[in-house]
Design a protein around this motif. Structure first.
Motif, PDB file in Angstrom:
ATOM      1  N   ALA A  22      40.448  41.448  40.589  1.00 19.84           N
ATOM      2  CA  ALA A  22      40.529  41.531  41.972  1.00 19.84           C
ATOM      3  C   ALA A  22      40.577  40.900  43.604  1.00 19.84           C
ATOM      4  O   ALA A  22      41.233  39.889  43.334  1.00 19.84           O
ATOM      5  CB  ALA A  22      38.814  42.489  42.232  1.00 19.84           C
ATOM      6  N   ASP A  33      44.089  45.051  39.119  1.00 22.01           N
ATOM      7  CA  ASP A  33      43.343  45.581  40.013  1.00 22.01           C
ATOM      8  C   ASP A  33      43.868  47.038  40.423  1.00 22.01           C
ATOM      9  O   ASP A  33      43.161  47.830  40.333  1.00 22.01           O
ATOM     10  CB  ASP A  33      42.562  44.695  41.344  1.00 22.01           C
ATOM     11  CG  ASP A  33      42.596  45.266  41.933  1.00 22.01           C
ATOM     12  OD1 ASP A  33      41.271  45.360  41.378  1.00 22.01           O
ATOM     13  OD2 ASP A  33      42.675  44.490  43.551  1.00 22.01           O
ATOM     14  N   HIS A  80      34.488  42.542  38.945  1.00 25.40           N
ATOM     15  CA  HIS A  80      35.341  41.324  40.219  1.00 25.40           C
ATOM     16  C   HIS A  80      34.712  40.727  40.021  1.00 25.40           C
ATOM     17  O   HIS A  80      33.829  39.981  40.222  1.00 25.40           O
ATOM     18  CB  HIS A  80      35.072  42.480  41.141  1.00 25.40           C
ATOM     19  CG  HIS A  80      34.869  44.297  40.563  1.00 25.40           C
ATOM     20  ND1 HIS A  80      35.930  45.156  40.375  1.00 25.40           N
ATOM     21  CD2 HIS A  80      34.242  44.997  40.373  1.00 25.40           C
ATOM     22  CE1 HIS A  80      35.490  46.177  40.836  1.00 25.40           C
ATOM     23  NE2 HIS A  80      34.144  45.975  40.941  1.00 25.40           N
TER      24      HIS A  80
END
Length: 173
Positions: A22, A33, A80
């Motif tokens: 991320a 992402d 993430h």
């Protein structure tokens, strides 16, 4: 813990948790992402916005990790993590190792048994895939001793060249 590597699309992996490479805003972007956000649908972005509003208002720091639901992905959770960007001078391998270590800790904390992991920072963030492979494999192996629920880690890689580096790191003989 079983650790493997294969070429594939991380958004289609049938695992409990998918690790997302991320950006700190958790708002989607390019590469892994963007692919995860597109495949997961709007529910993922909504959960990411909630995380930003409550837990990480200044953005997720490099090397840290956080879990959300997975929206329309076949996984239950997305973990993430923000990898270091070599182009911005983030060249400390410990920051990179922290991404993999923290991702597995977070996956373990939510109860995931299987986790799909990309080559964090090996794309647009400019890290050499060989270095990413060595750091990632070492971090996952070290984390195996502390894992309570995670039993399988699959490195899901986007190119044959990156896969070759992970295969080398997994079997250095």
């Amino acid at each position: 813990m079983q650790i493997s590597a294969h070429l594939g699309d991380i958004t289609t992996e049938r695992v409990d948790a998918v690790v997302n490479a991320a950006n700190s805003s958790l708002s989607g972007g390019g590469g892994v992402d963007g692919a995860i956000h597109r495949a997961a649908g709007p529910a993922l972005l909504q959960e990411c916005r909630q995380v930003r509003a409550t837990v990480w208002p200044d953005g997720l720091p490099v090397g840290e990790a956080v879990a959300t639901g997975a929206g329309d992905l076949p996984a239950r959770w997305v973990v993430h993590t923000v990898g270091p960007d070599r182009h911005r001078g983030q060249t400390d391998p410990e920051l990179l190792a922290s991404c993999f270590r923290r991702s597995l800790e977070v996956a373990d904390a939510v109860g995931a048994r299987s986790v799909a992991v990309p080559a964090v920072s090996a794309g647009i963030y400019g890290w050499d895939p060989a270095v990413v492979a060595d750091v990632a494999v070492a971090a996952v192996r070290a984390s195996a001793e502390r894992a309570r629920t995670v039993q399988e880690v699959r490195f899901v890689l986007f190119s044959p060249q990156v896969l070759a580096e992970f295969e080398r790191a997994l079997d250095p003989d």
